[in-house]
Structures are given as C-alpha cells and as structure tokens.
Write an enzyme that holds these catalytic residues in place. Structure first.
Site, short mmCIF file in Angstrom:
data_model
loop_
_atom_site.label_atom_id
_atom_site.label_comp_id
_atom_site.label_asym_id
_atom_site.label_seq_id
_atom_site.Cartn_x
_atom_site.Cartn_y
_atom_site.Cartn_z
N ASP A 44 -7.85 -5.41 -0.26
CA ASP A 44 -8.32 -6.27 -1.33
C ASP A 44 -7.95 -7.74 -1.17
OD1 ASP A 44 -9.61 -4.28 -2.91
OD2 ASP A 44 -7.64 -3.55 -3.52
N HIS A 92 0.85 -1.19 0.00
CA HIS A 92 0.00 0.00 0.00
C HIS A 92 0.88 1.24 0.00
CE1 HIS A 92 -3.13 2.87 1.05
NE2 HIS A 92 -3.96 1.95 0.58
N1 CMC Z 1 4.16 -7.62 -4.83
C1 CMC Z 1 5.50 -7.62 -4.97
N2 CMC Z 1 6.27 -6.54 -4.79
C2 CMC Z 1 5.66 -5.41 -4.49
C3 CMC Z 1 4.27 -5.32 -4.33
C4 CMC Z 1 3.52 -6.49 -4.51
N3 CMC Z 1 2.18 -6.47 -4.38
N4 CMC Z 1 3.92 -4.06 -4.03
C5 CMC Z 1 5.06 -3.37 -4.00
N5 CMC Z 1 6.13 -4.18 -4.26
C6 CMC Z 1 7.54 -3.81 -4.24
C7 CMC Z 1 7.95 -3.05 -5.48
O1 CMC Z 1 8.42 -3.93 -6.47
C8 CMC Z 1 9.01 -2.15 -4.95
O2 CMC Z 1 10.18 -2.90 -4.77
P1 CMC Z 1 11.63 -2.26 -5.07
O3 CMC Z 1 11.74 -1.10 -4.12
O4 CMC Z 1 12.59 -3.36 -4.83
O5 CMC Z 1 11.57 -1.81 -6.50
C9 CMC Z 1 8.50 -1.77 -3.57
O6 CMC Z 1 7.70 -2.88 -3.15
C10 CMC Z 1 7.65 -0.51 -3.51
O7 CMC Z 1 6.58 -0.67 -4.46
P2 CMC Z 1 5.93 0.48 -5.30
O8 CMC Z 1 5.27 -0.10 -6.50
O9 CMC Z 1 6.92 1.59 -5.52
O10 CMC Z 1 4.84 1.03 -4.27
P3 CMC Z 1 3.65 2.02 -4.61
O11 CMC Z 1 3.36 2.74 -3.37
O12 CMC Z 1 3.93 2.79 -5.84
O13 CMC Z 1 2.45 1.02 -4.99
C11 CMC Z 1 0.66 -0.50 -4.76
C12 CMC Z 1 1.47 0.63 -4.10
C13 CMC Z 1 -0.54 -0.80 -3.88
C14 CMC Z 1 0.17 -0.07 -6.13
C15 CMC Z 1 1.57 -1.76 -4.86
O14 CMC Z 1 1.94 -2.20 -3.58
C16 CMC Z 1 0.92 -2.88 -5.65
O15 CMC Z 1 1.04 -2.93 -6.87
N6 CMC Z 1 0.21 -3.85 -4.97
C17 CMC Z 1 -0.50 -4.89 -5.66
C18 CMC Z 1 -1.83 -4.38 -6.15
C19 CMC Z 1 -2.81 -4.15 -5.02
O16 CMC Z 1 -3.00 -5.00 -4.16
N7 CMC Z 1 -3.49 -2.98 -5.04
C20 CMC Z 1 -4.49 -2.62 -4.05
C21 CMC Z 1 -4.04 -1.45 -3.24
S1 CMC Z 1 -4.98 -1.18 -1.75
C22 CMC Z 1 -6.60 -0.73 -2.14
C23 CMC Z 1 -6.84 -0.08 -3.41
O17 CMC Z 1 -6.27 0.93 -3.78
O18 CMC Z 1 -7.70 -0.61 -4.11
#
Ligand code: CMC
Length: 388
Positions: free
Chosen positions: A325, A268
């Site tokens: 989720d 998140h």
């Molecule tokens: N699985 C594997 N690695 C992950 C995940 C994941 N679900 N989420 C983040 N990471 C890693 C990412 O690869 C990065 O690693 P590194 O620093 O080594 O490159 C690090 O964690 C930070 O990730 P980010 O993508 O920069 O984080 P963000 O704040 O931009 O994205 C997020 C947040 C929710 C989009 C992301 O965690 C994600 O894609 N999660 C999976 C999709 C998901 O479950 N979304 C629902 C979010 S909550 C409710 C909603 O909004 O609906």
C-alpha cells in the site's frame, strides 16, 4: 473439550489448507498457483490471473477469450440496481456503498445463490467479476455528481473500467495505454494473498454456507479498515498531512516511534524482509510519475520517508518495510482517482482471490463451519438481584 490455545490475530493458527497462493514471508516470495508474482506481473494479464486463481490453471487462448467475452456480456447491471445505487448517500464512503451493493447482488440474482449447484456458483463468479467494476464506477460517478457511464462491450476489462470511471479521455492515447497497463499490473499484484483479513473473512462467512455475494461483501468491509486495504488511502492522507502541515520527516518519525501514529504503508504480518509487491509497485510509480511534466511532490516525499525509515533501527529491528500500500496511492492519484476510491481499486484486484478461496472451501469436503473458541474472562456465576 480439550485445551484451548489463545492466539489473538491468528498469528500461529492455520485455519485451512489451500492450494492457491504460496507466501514465504522471510524470503519475500509470493506465488499464485506456483507462478512467481514477478513473472505474472510482466507476462500475464489480470483476466489470465483471474482464470489461474479461480480455475487453477492459466487459460489457453480459447479459454481466455471465452472468459473475457463472458465478462463483457455480463458487465451491465439491472435498472433496479442503478436506481438503488442512485438512492444511496452520495457522500457515503465508496467502500461502504460497494460492500452493500455487492451483498444485494444476491437479491437481484437469486438464480445464482444455491451453493450446491456448480452452475449457479459459476454464474455468480462471472457476475461478480463482470459487475464489480461497473458498480464501483457507478458509485464514483455519483460521488462527483456526474452521470454514470454504461459499460462498453468493445473494450477490455481494465479499459472499460477506466472508461466507465472517467469517460473517454483516460483510456485513450499514449497516457491512456500506460494507465491501462499500470492498472492491469496493480490488479494482478493485489489479486490474492492467502489468508489476509478480508480473505479469511470471506472464508469465515462462507463456512456457514452463506452465499458467495454476502461472503464477498464481508470481505469488502474487512478490506476497508486502515490496517488492511484502507491503508492505501491512509498513506496518501498521511503524506498530504505531512506536506500541508510542513512537519519535517524526522519529527514525524519521532511521533511514530512515540506511538502517537503509525507509519502507514509500512509493516506486514507475514513479510519480514520485504514485500515483493511493493518492489514492483515502486518501479511502476517511477514509470508513471516520470511521465508527468512536474515532479510529484508526494512521491518525492514518500521516497524520502521510506529512506529515512529504513535507516532507522526502530523500523529495521521490528522488520518494518514498505508494503503493497505504500506507493499505490501516489499512482492512483496520478491517474486521477480521489483517495476514497483507492481501496475500491484494491477490492477489484482482490476479487478473484476471494472467489477462488470461497470456491476452494465450498469444494473441500473436510471444511467445517468456522467457530473459534475463546478464553472466558468475565465474572463467575452470580445471582440476579433480588432472587438470591
Ligand atoms: N508503524 C509503526 N510501528 C509499527 C508499524 C507501523 N506501520 N507496524 C508495526 N509496528 C510496530 C508495532 O508497534 C509493534 O511494535 P512493538 O513490538 O514495539 O509493540 C511491532 O511493530 C509489531 O507490530 P504489530 O502491530 O504487532 O504487527 P501485526 O503483524 O499485528 O500488524 C500491520 C501488521 C500491517 C497491521 C501493521 O504493520 C500496521 O499497522 N501497518 C500499518 C498499516 C498498513 O500499512 N497496513 C497494510 C498492510 S499490507 C496490505 C494489506 O493488508 O492491505
């Protein structure tokens, strides 16, 4: 023009001031208008939360009845709109159809699009809240080739939605009341989450003084993406894929760590310790699934996957925990919803938040059109060929 700071994804940029929802991501705190989400989850109903978010205070008994009555009275949709919904591609994703239909409400109800008139804004608020479940259920019935079911004014908001979706059986009996309670709780937990992608979208669209229907429609399409609300569908598809392919969980997590795929339902932008909503939802999932005759394989799989991920430094170092989720899909599935409806349920829950933010912004004298800057990286000036 001064210096422009680059902030992709708006990680460090506050785009507005807001009095609606407070989040402390490190402490796992979420409050609507000051009330902790846990207290609202146990004590209130979704309609009360709608009132709280949109009008700023919990409703008194008279106000609650008044809002509930208005929602019942406005739940129907015009015949022209039903004909339009029936003409949309049945195999289209319900979120695509829903966002388009909500946008068209502005055309069906032109007497509620003038944002300078508070009565029209109020009318649009009620119409959106009242009609979104009806439109969603109509789209669902069409998708399964069944006759849409009319709203029943004798039923409460959530019961009515389950009735329009499934016909009689789901809202009745012991299991029915458990489903109604569960759905109500899930809607409360989804109702607002400050400047998430879809709400920020609603505000950006609304900042140009576009009408509320079009702004909410933009929010629905933003919610559809798998990184946002679409994650609830993606989680279930991930679990189904793991089960049907027979992949063991360690191998799956190795693929995640190799960045071949993401662990959907984890991570998140704001919560870096735990997502308070996911705790509530996990509890609800056990309650619902324990009521089933056989253990739910996908729920068991989700529990194992969560435990394995939380024992793995890749996830803990990056502060990746289950989000809202992760467990919702198994609950929706147990209730009988197909995966393509999961994000629609999120949209019904998030609607009061979108409306509250749109209205807060519209009433804010200091609000300005959203118009981010950029850092240009293209070519410098060059001459059109042959004109040099
Ligand atoms: N699985 C594997 N690695 C992950 C995940 C994941 N679900 N989420 C983040 N990471 C890693 C990412 O690869 C990065 O690693 P590194 O620093 O080594 O490159 C690090 O964690 C930070 O990730 P980010 O993508 O920069 O984080 P963000 O704040 O931009 O994205 C997020 C947040 C929710 C989009 C992301 O965690 C994600 O894609 N999660 C999976 C999709 C998901 O479950 N979304 C629902 C979010 S909550 C409710 C909603 O909004 O609906």
């Amino acid at each position: 023009t001064g210096k422009v700071a680059l902030d992709p994804g708006f990680v460090n940029t506050a785009s507005c001031s807001s009095a609606i929802t407070y989040i402390d991501g490190d402490a796992g705190i979420l409050r609507y208008r000051g009330y902790p989400i846990q207290e609202l989850a146990t004590g209130s109903s979704f309609i009360e939360v709608c009132h709280l978010l949109i009008y700023g205070e919990l409703p008194g008994p008279g106000e609650l009845k008044e809002l509930a009555d208005k929602l019942r009275q406005n739940a129907g949709i015009p015949d022209e709109m039903r004909t339009m919904l029936d003409a949309l591609p049945r195999e289209g994703h319900p979120m695509t159809l829903l966002g388009s239909a909500v946008n068209l409400l502005a055309a069906y109800y032109p007497d509620s699009v003038d944002l300078s008139d508070p009565d029209q804004v109020e009318l649009a608020t009620i119409r959106l809240l009242a009609k979104l479940p009806t439109i969603a259920a109509h789209i669902y019935r069409n998708s399964i080739g069944e006759q849409p079911v009319d709203p029943d004014p004798s039923l409460g908001y959530v019961e009515n939605f389950l009735h329009m979706t499934f016909g009689k059986e789901k809202g009745e009996g012991e299991l029915g009341s458990l489903f109604v309670k569960a759905m109500d709780l899930l809607l409360i937990l989804h109702a607002d989450h400050e400047q998430n992608c879809s709400t920020a979208t609603v505000r950006v669209v609304g900042s140009s003084e576009a009408d509320i229907y079009g702004s909410v429609s933009g929010g629905i399409h933003a919610l559809f993406g798998p990184l946002h609300g679409g994650a609830n569908q993606a989680v279930l598809e991930m679990l189904e894929e793991i089960r049907s392919s027979g992949t063991d969980l360690d191998t799956f997590l190795e693929r995640v760590k190799a960045r071949e795929t993401r662990l959907m339902g984890f991570g998140h932008r704001v919560y870096k310790n735990f997502d308070p909503r996911s705790k509530e939802i996990k509890g609800l999932a056990s309650q619902i699934l324990d009521n089933q005759e056989r253990p739910d394989e996908l729920f068991e799989l989700a529990l194992q996957l969560e435990a394995k991920a939380l024992a793995d430094p890749y996830f803990t170092e990056r502060k990746l925990y289950p989000n809202v989720d992760f467990y919702t899909g198994v609950i929706y599935r147990a209730m009988g919803f197909p995966t393509t409806m999961f994000t629609v349920l999120f949209a019904i829950g998030r609607l009061p938040g979108w409306i509250a933010h749109w209205r807060e912004q519209a009433a804010d004298q200091t609000s300005r059109i959203a118009r981010p800057r950029q850092l240009y990286t293209g070519p410098g000036q060059r001459s059109y060929p042959g004109r040099a």
